[in-house]
Each structure stands twice: as C-alpha cells, then as structure tokens.
Scaffold this motif. Structure first.
Motif, PDB file in Angstrom:
ATOM      1  N   ALA A  58       0.927  -1.138  -0.126  1.00 47.57           N
ATOM      2  CA  ALA A  58      -0.028   0.026   0.162  1.00 47.57           C
ATOM      3  C   ALA A  58       0.891   1.257  -0.030  1.00 47.57           C
ATOM      4  O   ALA A  58       0.768   2.224  -0.676  1.00 47.57           O
ATOM      5  CB  ALA A  58      -0.958  -0.109   1.197  1.00 47.57           C
ATOM      6  N   LYS A  59       1.982   1.282   0.593  1.00 43.41           N
ATOM      7  CA  LYS A  59       2.978   2.455   0.931  1.00 43.41           C
ATOM      8  C   LYS A  59       3.656   2.601  -0.782  1.00 43.41           C
ATOM      9  O   LYS A  59       3.492   3.513  -1.039  1.00 43.41           O
ATOM     10  CB  LYS A  59       3.941   2.126   1.881  1.00 43.41           C
ATOM     11  CG  LYS A  59       3.605   2.276   3.117  1.00 43.41           C
ATOM     12  CD  LYS A  59       4.689   1.960   4.216  1.00 43.41           C
ATOM     13  CE  LYS A  59       4.346   2.048   5.507  1.00 43.41           C
ATOM     14  NZ  LYS A  59       5.615   1.532   6.237  1.00 43.41           N
ATOM     15  N   ALA A  60       3.812   1.424  -1.093  1.00 46.58           N
ATOM     16  CA  ALA A  60       4.544   1.524  -2.597  1.00 46.58           C
ATOM     17  C   ALA A  60       3.475   2.022  -3.720  1.00 46.58           C
ATOM     18  O   ALA A  60       3.902   2.910  -4.584  1.00 46.58           O
ATOM     19  CB  ALA A  60       5.116   0.239  -2.984  1.00 46.58           C
ATOM     20  N   ARG A  61       2.000   1.626  -3.329  1.00 40.87           N
ATOM     21  CA  ARG A  61       1.143   2.149  -4.281  1.00 40.87           C
ATOM     22  C   ARG A  61       1.160   3.696  -4.091  1.00 40.87           C
ATOM     23  O   ARG A  61       0.962   4.323  -5.099  1.00 40.87           O
ATOM     24  CB  ARG A  61      -0.003   1.460  -4.224  1.00 40.87           C
ATOM     25  CG  ARG A  61       0.044   0.225  -4.862  1.00 40.87           C
ATOM     26  CD  ARG A  61      -1.407  -0.377  -4.916  1.00 40.87           C
ATOM     27  NE  ARG A  61      -2.095  -0.663  -3.599  1.00 40.87           N
ATOM     28  CZ  ARG A  61      -1.622  -1.995  -2.825  1.00 40.87           C
ATOM     29  NH1 ARG A  61      -1.020  -2.676  -3.221  1.00 40.87           N
ATOM     30  NH2 ARG A  61      -2.039  -1.954  -1.680  1.00 40.87           N
ATOM     31  N   ALA A  62       0.937   4.017  -2.804  1.00 37.69           N
ATOM     32  CA  ALA A  62       0.738   5.565  -2.756  1.00 37.69           C
ATOM     33  C   ALA A  62       1.909   6.521  -3.251  1.00 37.69           C
ATOM     34  O   ALA A  62       1.652   7.616  -3.831  1.00 37.69           O
ATOM     35  CB  ALA A  62       0.671   5.552  -1.158  1.00 37.69           C
ATOM     36  N   ARG A  63       3.245   6.165  -3.156  1.00 43.27           N
ATOM     37  CA  ARG A  63       4.443   6.853  -3.550  1.00 43.27           C
ATOM     38  C   ARG A  63       4.265   6.816  -5.112  1.00 43.27           C
ATOM     39  O   ARG A  63       4.565   7.838  -5.643  1.00 43.27           O
ATOM     40  CB  ARG A  63       5.803   5.929  -3.063  1.00 43.27           C
ATOM     41  CG  ARG A  63       6.132   6.153  -1.417  1.00 43.27           C
ATOM     42  CD  ARG A  63       7.571   5.715  -1.294  1.00 43.27           C
ATOM     43  NE  ARG A  63       7.807   4.124  -1.802  1.00 43.27           N
ATOM     44  CZ  ARG A  63       7.736   3.305  -1.059  1.00 43.27           C
ATOM     45  NH1 ARG A  63       7.023   3.378   0.444  1.00 43.27           N
ATOM     46  NH2 ARG A  63       7.884   2.026  -1.461  1.00 43.27           N
ATOM     47  N   SER A  64       3.856   5.474  -5.606  1.00 44.89           N
ATOM     48  CA  SER A  64       3.972   5.656  -7.084  1.00 44.89           C
ATOM     49  C   SER A  64       2.692   6.380  -7.755  1.00 44.89           C
ATOM     50  O   SER A  64       2.808   7.194  -8.617  1.00 44.89           O
ATOM     51  CB  SER A  64       3.396   4.210  -7.546  1.00 44.89           C
ATOM     52  OG  SER A  64       3.484   4.110  -8.971  1.00 44.89           O
ATOM     53  N   TYR A  68       3.672   9.362 -10.181  1.00 47.20           N
ATOM     54  CA  TYR A  68       3.345   9.276 -11.558  1.00 47.20           C
ATOM     55  C   TYR A  68       1.923   9.907 -11.652  1.00 47.20           C
ATOM     56  O   TYR A  68       1.538   9.771 -12.809  1.00 47.20           O
ATOM     57  CB  TYR A  68       3.619   8.013 -11.946  1.00 47.20           C
ATOM     58  CG  TYR A  68       5.009   7.421 -11.859  1.00 47.20           C
ATOM     59  CD1 TYR A  68       5.955   7.917 -12.542  1.00 47.20           C
ATOM     60  CD2 TYR A  68       5.319   6.302 -10.989  1.00 47.20           C
ATOM     61  CE1 TYR A  68       7.336   7.644 -12.557  1.00 47.20           C
ATOM     62  CE2 TYR A  68       6.490   6.167 -10.731  1.00 47.20           C
ATOM     63  CZ  TYR A  68       7.413   6.352 -11.421  1.00 47.20           C
ATOM     64  OH  TYR A  68       8.667   6.140 -11.488  1.00 47.20           O
ATOM     65  N   GLY A  69       1.218  10.318 -10.611  1.00 45.17           N
ATOM     66  CA  GLY A  69      -0.127  10.525 -10.845  1.00 45.17           C
ATOM     67  C   GLY A  69      -0.987   9.274 -10.885  1.00 45.17           C
ATOM     68  O   GLY A  69      -0.682   8.082 -11.247  1.00 45.17           O
ATOM     69  N   ARG A  70      -2.226   9.461 -10.745  1.00 42.10           N
ATOM     70  CA  ARG A  70      -3.240   8.513 -10.571  1.00 42.10           C
ATOM     71  C   ARG A  70      -3.295   7.894 -12.067  1.00 42.10           C
ATOM     72  O   ARG A  70      -3.608   8.769 -12.996  1.00 42.10           O
ATOM     73  CB  ARG A  70      -4.533   8.858  -9.958  1.00 42.10           C
ATOM     74  CG  ARG A  70      -4.336   9.166  -8.504  1.00 42.10           C
ATOM     75  CD  ARG A  70      -5.095   8.117  -7.712  1.00 42.10           C
ATOM     76  NE  ARG A  70      -5.206   8.757  -6.320  1.00 42.10           N
ATOM     77  CZ  ARG A  70      -4.624   7.659  -5.320  1.00 42.10           C
ATOM     78  NH1 ARG A  70      -4.173   6.465  -5.823  1.00 42.10           N
ATOM     79  NH2 ARG A  70      -4.438   8.056  -4.147  1.00 42.10           N
ATOM     80  N   VAL A  71      -3.469   6.494 -12.236  1.00 42.75           N
ATOM     81  CA  VAL A  71      -3.706   6.068 -13.345  1.00 42.75           C
ATOM     82  C   VAL A  71      -5.229   5.513 -13.427  1.00 42.75           C
ATOM     83  O   VAL A  71      -5.601   4.845 -12.531  1.00 42.75           O
ATOM     84  CB  VAL A  71      -2.771   4.797 -13.783  1.00 42.75           C
ATOM     85  CG1 VAL A  71      -3.029   4.031 -15.012  1.00 42.75           C
ATOM     86  CG2 VAL A  71      -1.236   5.384 -13.704  1.00 42.75           C
ATOM     87  N   ALA A  72      -5.970   5.872 -14.431  1.00 45.47           N
ATOM     88  CA  ALA A  72      -7.429   5.524 -14.572  1.00 45.47           C
ATOM     89  C   ALA A  72      -7.526   3.931 -14.973  1.00 45.47           C
ATOM     90  O   ALA A  72      -6.690   3.480 -15.367  1.00 45.47           O
ATOM     91  CB  ALA A  72      -7.992   6.363 -15.631  1.00 45.47           C
TER      92      ALA A  72
END
Length: 73
Positions: A58-64, A68-72
């Motif tokens: 979850a931390k890695a997803r938040a950093r990503s 890079y901005g949210r991916v749709a």
C-alpha cells in the motif's frame, strides 16, 4: 538455500555444469556456501518488527501514485 548456493557457485566458477574432474570440488563449494549462508541467517539479529507485505504494498502504491499521478482504471 541449496539453489542459491548452486547459483552463486555457478556464477563464480563460470560454469553451469562442471567437468567430471571438477565435480567434487564444485559440489563441495555448493555445500560450503549453503552452510555459510545458513550459519549467517541463523545468527542475524534485529530489533525491527517484521514487515507486513500488505502495508508495504500500500505504501508503494501511494508513492507511485504521488510520483506518477493516478492511473485511470
């Protein structure tokens, strides 16, 4: 542990399959590396609590997402 030791000895020796003349030395090296690795792991100590894979993911997803901005999707 054996697989990691075998990979290491193969890498260091530059050979994936030793000749019959070198087979005993190759096998001994694999056994020694596996033993040394197990000895190291048995004697390591830490005061840090174990990490939770889900929390770390979850931390890695938040950093990503921040980087890079949210991916749709």
């Amino acid at each position: 542990m054996y697989a990691a030791a075998l990979q290491y000895v193969r890498k260091v020796s530059g050979s994936t399959k030793p000749s019959q003349a070198n087979q005993a030395a190759f096998d001994a090296a694999v056994a020694e590396v596996a033993h040394a690795t197990q000895h190291l792991l048995d004697h390591l100590v830490t005061n840090a609590p174990p990490k939770d894979r889900e929390v770390e993911a979850a931390k890695a997803r938040a950093r990503s997402a921040e980087r890079y901005g949210r991916v749709a999707g």
